[in-house]
Design an enzyme around this catalytic site. Structure first.
Site, PDB file in Angstrom:
ATOM      1  N   GLU A 245       0.864  -1.198   0.000  1.00 35.64           N
ATOM      2  CA  GLU A 245       0.000   0.000   0.000  1.00 35.64           C
ATOM      3  C   GLU A 245       0.892   1.236   0.000  1.00 35.64           C
ATOM      4  O   GLU A 245       1.857   1.304   0.755  1.00 35.64           O
ATOM      5  CB  GLU A 245      -0.890   0.078   1.247  1.00 35.64           C
ATOM      6  CG  GLU A 245      -2.017  -0.910   1.330  1.00 35.64           C
ATOM      7  CD  GLU A 245      -2.894  -0.674   2.574  1.00 35.64           C
ATOM      8  OE1 GLU A 245      -2.749   0.395   3.217  1.00 35.64           O
ATOM      9  OE2 GLU A 245      -3.701  -1.559   2.902  1.00 35.64           O
TER      10      GLU A 245
ATOM     11  N   GLU B 238     -13.622   5.478   0.107  1.00 39.98           N
ATOM     12  CA  GLU B 238     -14.519   4.536   0.800  1.00 39.98           C
ATOM     13  C   GLU B 238     -15.177   5.226   1.995  1.00 39.98           C
ATOM     14  O   GLU B 238     -14.553   5.405   3.035  1.00 39.98           O
ATOM     15  CB  GLU B 238     -13.738   3.302   1.237  1.00 39.98           C
ATOM     16  CG  GLU B 238     -13.172   2.501   0.073  1.00 39.98           C
ATOM     17  CD  GLU B 238     -12.214   1.427   0.520  1.00 39.98           C
ATOM     18  OE1 GLU B 238     -12.679   0.428   1.101  1.00 39.98           O
ATOM     19  OE2 GLU B 238     -10.995   1.588   0.303  1.00 39.98           O
TER      20      GLU B 238
ATOM     21  N   LYS C  32     -15.367   3.821   5.913  1.00 36.45           N
ATOM     22  CA  LYS C  32     -14.200   3.558   6.753  1.00 36.45           C
ATOM     23  C   LYS C  32     -14.257   4.452   7.991  1.00 36.45           C
ATOM     24  O   LYS C  32     -14.552   5.636   7.882  1.00 36.45           O
ATOM     25  CB  LYS C  32     -12.904   3.810   5.974  1.00 36.45           C
ATOM     26  CG  LYS C  32     -12.650   2.815   4.861  1.00 36.45           C
ATOM     27  CD  LYS C  32     -11.266   2.956   4.284  1.00 36.45           C
ATOM     28  CE  LYS C  32     -10.262   2.266   5.160  1.00 36.45           C
ATOM     29  NZ  LYS C  32      -8.923   2.221   4.533  1.00 36.45           N
TER      30      LYS C  32
ATOM     31  N   GLU D  94      -9.053   8.834   6.061  1.00 40.30           N
ATOM     32  CA  GLU D  94      -9.272   7.405   5.825  1.00 40.30           C
ATOM     33  C   GLU D  94     -10.273   7.160   4.704  1.00 40.30           C
ATOM     34  O   GLU D  94     -10.230   6.132   4.034  1.00 40.30           O
ATOM     35  CB  GLU D  94      -9.761   6.721   7.113  1.00 40.30           C
ATOM     36  CG  GLU D  94      -8.712   6.610   8.186  1.00 40.30           C
ATOM     37  CD  GLU D  94      -7.552   5.719   7.775  1.00 40.30           C
ATOM     38  OE1 GLU D  94      -7.786   4.568   7.389  1.00 40.30           O
ATOM     39  OE2 GLU D  94      -6.392   6.195   7.816  1.00 40.30           O
TER      40      GLU D  94
END
Length: 457
Positions: free
Chosen positions: A258, A314, A317, A323
């Site tokens: 990542e 997203e 999250k 985030e």
């Protein structure tokens, strides 16, 4: 022929430097797996990593030629580590049916397990990895490499890079046997590396352009190794290289599992914007996919295969707003900014980027209020939670008190959130989130005699 080329030859050929993408699913109304796979291909990705073994996604990836990394969830690690029968069953259900048509090549045992508070799962990672490898071999699935992803917090020292050292609580009982396994099976150390967080924690002493691969002036020379660094990413990766060397494993290959930069965040989160996200991701992709291969100062010429984080913003999250803002795409599938995971498109061919407005720390007051459109039932529960934390958090919204009116759930929750956050942010690390029901604002919501508590930066 140098050592790393010999090692790569021994492991069956040099691994490709093509970039991949992390496909997370913690979002509401995300495109279907079938549409998502088309979007992944349109971005120029050659690989995709998912955080489970979702059969719908694995079916959508059939015959695509995309290399796939799947994941055994953290909660299964302990049982998998002690039962070969359970491992065989998991592989039969989650890998075997897809392997013939979907290019599953990597299986990660858990996600950043060591970043969780100390627990028995830590010590079960390597036994689980061994059991998984045995099951794969039994079924003839020999092309799949087994690993686990690790964040930078596994190091107790990372600066200078030559001083990279694994934490004393995990170095010998967990990391050393893991490196032995990775070395023996010719697998990879899967590393999650985020220069954004290192920079955002210390923006005074770390140059932003250095973190974004944009600096032409700032350099750092390691006083022990004498290696010179021109960006923060290389510094962070090499600190892991030196940490592995310190344990006797100088040649285990690293895979960037990542990396990315947030395109948005809360008011109190510095540098999270579209300009920086596009700049970082374009530059890191260009570095990782360059030909000839660049590597890092400690490993010049070594390939760093990678997955960029992440496909979508997203919205489900938890935690700070960053985030939920690491995506290359909005949940509707449209680009947040122009990006090409092959690294071949010059920046001049992309649309101009909006100028960054939060590269300096915010100074002033911030309030935490209920988000517009929040679910009323959930808001009521969150209000009760905020008011149950003591410290007279909600006294002013009781009947007859100065903040009772207007008598609405939205108003009372907004006051409670601001009061709770202002009291507990500094002492307990409280966030203005409340499961997505709250949002930060720089506009004072106070009204008449009712003064909302705030956080001052």
């Amino acid at each position: 022929m140098n050592l790393h080329v010999i090692l790569l030859a021994a492991s069956g050929g040099e691994i490709s430097s093509q970039a991949g993408i992390n496909y997370g699913q913690l979002g509401g109304n995300l495109p279907s797996p079938k549409k998502s796979v088309k979007l992944i291909q349109s971005l120029g990705a050659k690989r995709v990593k998912i955080y489970d073994a979702n059969p719908e996604i694995l079916n959508a990836l059939k015959h695509t030629n995309l290399q796939v990394s799947i994941m055994l969830p953290n909660q299964l690690i302990t049982n998998i580590s002690t039962s070969q029968k359970l491992v065989d069953s998991w592989v039969q259900s989650n890998v075997l049916p897809f392997y013939a048509n979907t290019k599953i090549r990597y299986l990660l045992v858990g996600n950043e397990v060591i970043s969780n508070p100390p627990n028995q799962t830590w010590f079960n990672i390597v036994p689980a990895m061994k059991n998984i490898k045995t099951a794969l071999k039994t079924h003839g699935l020999n092309k799949i490499k087994v690993g686990t992803s690790m964040a930078m917090d596994v190091l107790e020292s990372s600066f200078p890079p030559s001083n990279g050292t694994f934490r004393s609580d995990i170095a010998l009982p967990i990391v050393k046997p893991m490196l032995q396994f990775l070395s023996r099976t010719k697998s990879f150390y899967f590393l999650d590396v985020y220069p954004y967080f290192a920079w955002a924690t210390d923006p005074k002493n770390i140059n932003l352009e250095y973190a974004l691969f944009e600096s032409r002036i700032v350099k750092y020379t390691d006083p022990v190794s004498n290696l010179t660094y021109t960006n923060l990413f290389d510094q962070m990766v090499d600190s892991v290289v030196f940490a592995m060397k310190r344990l006797g494993f100088a040649d285990v290959r690293i895979w960037i599992a990542e990396t990315g930069w947030p395109n948005g965040g809360d008011i109190d989160q510095i540098g999270a914007n579209v300009y920086n996200a596009a700049t970082y991701n374009r530059n890191v992709i260009r570095k990782l996919t360059a030909k000839p291969t660049i590597g890092t100062p400690a490993r010049p010429g070594w390939v760093l295969p990678s997955f960029i984080f992440a496909l979508y913003n997203e919205n489900l999250k938890p935690g700070p707003s960053t985030e939920r803002h690491f995506g290359l795409l909005y949940p509707n599938g449209s680009n947040i900014y122009g990006i090409d995971l092959t690294g071949e498109t010059p920046d001049s061919e992309f649309e101009p980027l909006p100028k960054p407005t939060n590269n300096e720390p915010y100074k002033g007051k911030i309030w935490c209020v209920a988000a517009r459109g929040a679910n009323m039932s959930a808001l009521g529960s969150a209000l009760s939670y905020a008011c149950s934390q003591g410290n007279k958090t909600c006294d002013p919204i009781q009947p007859g008190k100065q903040c009772f009116k207007p008598n609405s759930l939205y108003w009372h929750a907004s006051y409670a959130f601001s009061s709770y956050w202002s009291q507990l942010k500094a002492t307990a690390g409280a966030t203005c989130y409340f499961n997505g029901l709250a949002t930060q604002t720089a506009k004072d919501p106070s009204f008449g005699h009712c003064k909302f508590p705030s956080v001052t930066l």
